[in-house]
Design an enzyme around this catalytic site. Sequence first.
Site, PDB file in Angstrom:
ATOM      1  N   ARG A 180      -1.958   6.557  -2.319  1.00 57.90           N
ATOM      2  CA  ARG A 180      -2.087   6.921  -3.729  1.00 57.90           C
ATOM      3  C   ARG A 180      -2.425   8.402  -3.927  1.00 57.90           C
ATOM      4  O   ARG A 180      -3.167   8.779  -4.827  1.00 57.90           O
ATOM      5  CB  ARG A 180      -3.124   6.038  -4.432  1.00 57.90           C
ATOM      6  CG  ARG A 180      -2.802   4.553  -4.407  1.00 57.90           C
ATOM      7  CD  ARG A 180      -1.503   4.249  -5.160  1.00 57.90           C
ATOM      8  NE  ARG A 180      -1.161   2.830  -5.053  1.00 57.90           N
ATOM      9  CZ  ARG A 180      -0.325   2.330  -4.154  1.00 57.90           C
ATOM     10  NH1 ARG A 180       0.289   3.118  -3.268  1.00 57.90           N
ATOM     11  NH2 ARG A 180      -0.063   1.039  -4.121  1.00 57.90           N
ATOM     12  N   SER A 229      -3.333  -0.999 -12.505  1.00 55.22           N
ATOM     13  CA  SER A 229      -4.453  -1.106 -11.556  1.00 55.22           C
ATOM     14  C   SER A 229      -5.474  -0.012 -11.825  1.00 55.22           C
ATOM     15  O   SER A 229      -5.137   1.165 -11.866  1.00 55.22           O
ATOM     16  CB  SER A 229      -3.938  -0.995 -10.121  1.00 55.22           C
ATOM     17  OG  SER A 229      -3.116  -2.087  -9.798  1.00 55.22           O
ATOM     18  N   GLU A 299      -8.048   4.734  -9.871  1.00 59.25           N
ATOM     19  CA  GLU A 299      -6.621   4.985  -9.708  1.00 59.25           C
ATOM     20  C   GLU A 299      -6.042   5.509 -11.019  1.00 59.25           C
ATOM     21  O   GLU A 299      -5.133   6.332 -11.026  1.00 59.25           O
ATOM     22  CB  GLU A 299      -5.904   3.705  -9.275  1.00 59.25           C
ATOM     23  CG  GLU A 299      -4.426   3.889  -8.985  1.00 59.25           C
ATOM     24  CD  GLU A 299      -3.802   2.675  -8.322  1.00 59.25           C
ATOM     25  OE1 GLU A 299      -2.699   2.300  -8.736  1.00 59.25           O
ATOM     26  OE2 GLU A 299      -4.418   2.107  -7.391  1.00 59.25           O
TER      27      GLU A 299
END
Length: 307
Positions: A180, A229, A299
């Site tokens: 990520r 998310s 995130e």
Amino acid sequence: MTGFPDLIPQIRAGAPQLRGRLLANPSLADLTWFRVGGPAQVLFTPADEEDLAHLLAGLDAGVPVTVIGLGSNLIVRDGGVPGVVIRLGGRAFGSVEIDGQSLRAGTAVPDMRLAKAAAEAGLDGLAFFRGIPGSVGGALRMNAGAHGGETTDVLVEARGIDRTGRLRTFGHAEMGFSYRHTSAPEDVIFTSALFRGRPGEREAIEAEMERVTAAREAAQPIRERTGGSTFKNPPGGKAWQLVDAAGCRGLTMGGAQVSEMHCNFLINRGGATAADIEGLGEEVRRRVRETSGVELHWEIKRIGVAA
């Protein structure tokens, strides 16, 4: 809040040949999936790559620049975003071109449209993009992934404009992908990307995309006002399991709630503020830290200033 001082005259003085759209103090709430947040001091939609470079080359170095995409993985704070907010769109940044096993996509292309274009061309390896609710630009910036695939698996190179207005190209190795994350310079605004698939059967690829879609709909609150998310998975673990174990499933703060369906999702139940959503996320992080000792990391990207 009455809004920010008007920056447009200063911007036009530094970049007199701008062709894109400049708006002073527009609300950003409608551009995010959470439907919350304050205004942009200036919202700029460039006409094309050259137009974007012209703005950045002429912009005072002290003016902050923020890029937003489809707004799916984003909280805009209630006080709004100072400086220039850039949102790419239109044909210049929204097309997909296919040449053999390669696809060049503008960074405003939704990830699911990239997956569809690859499937129609009989190119395998990109079906996982069907499960990512953002755009190609966001996928590059955070090495987006889902259902066993990540952007790093299929990217050849990315192209963008840096803060000085210079065109830059980054090969796969220069992107420095990790979970990520990319280590490409923060000031680069990605404008297009080159991906490579592999030959496949269209029907099999489309069947895989349907499987991804069904899995999302069964497990995630995709019809709610959500940001996807919320927290990155910690090494060797799952964020949702830690959130659940901390007793946070269904937890509320103002108009915000931890989803009952998937507790790594926050939702706006109606009437939530950005402060409600971010505050709820921080409370979840606190409880997880207290119960498990694990520090969850956001995130979702959070931008702007508090009201």
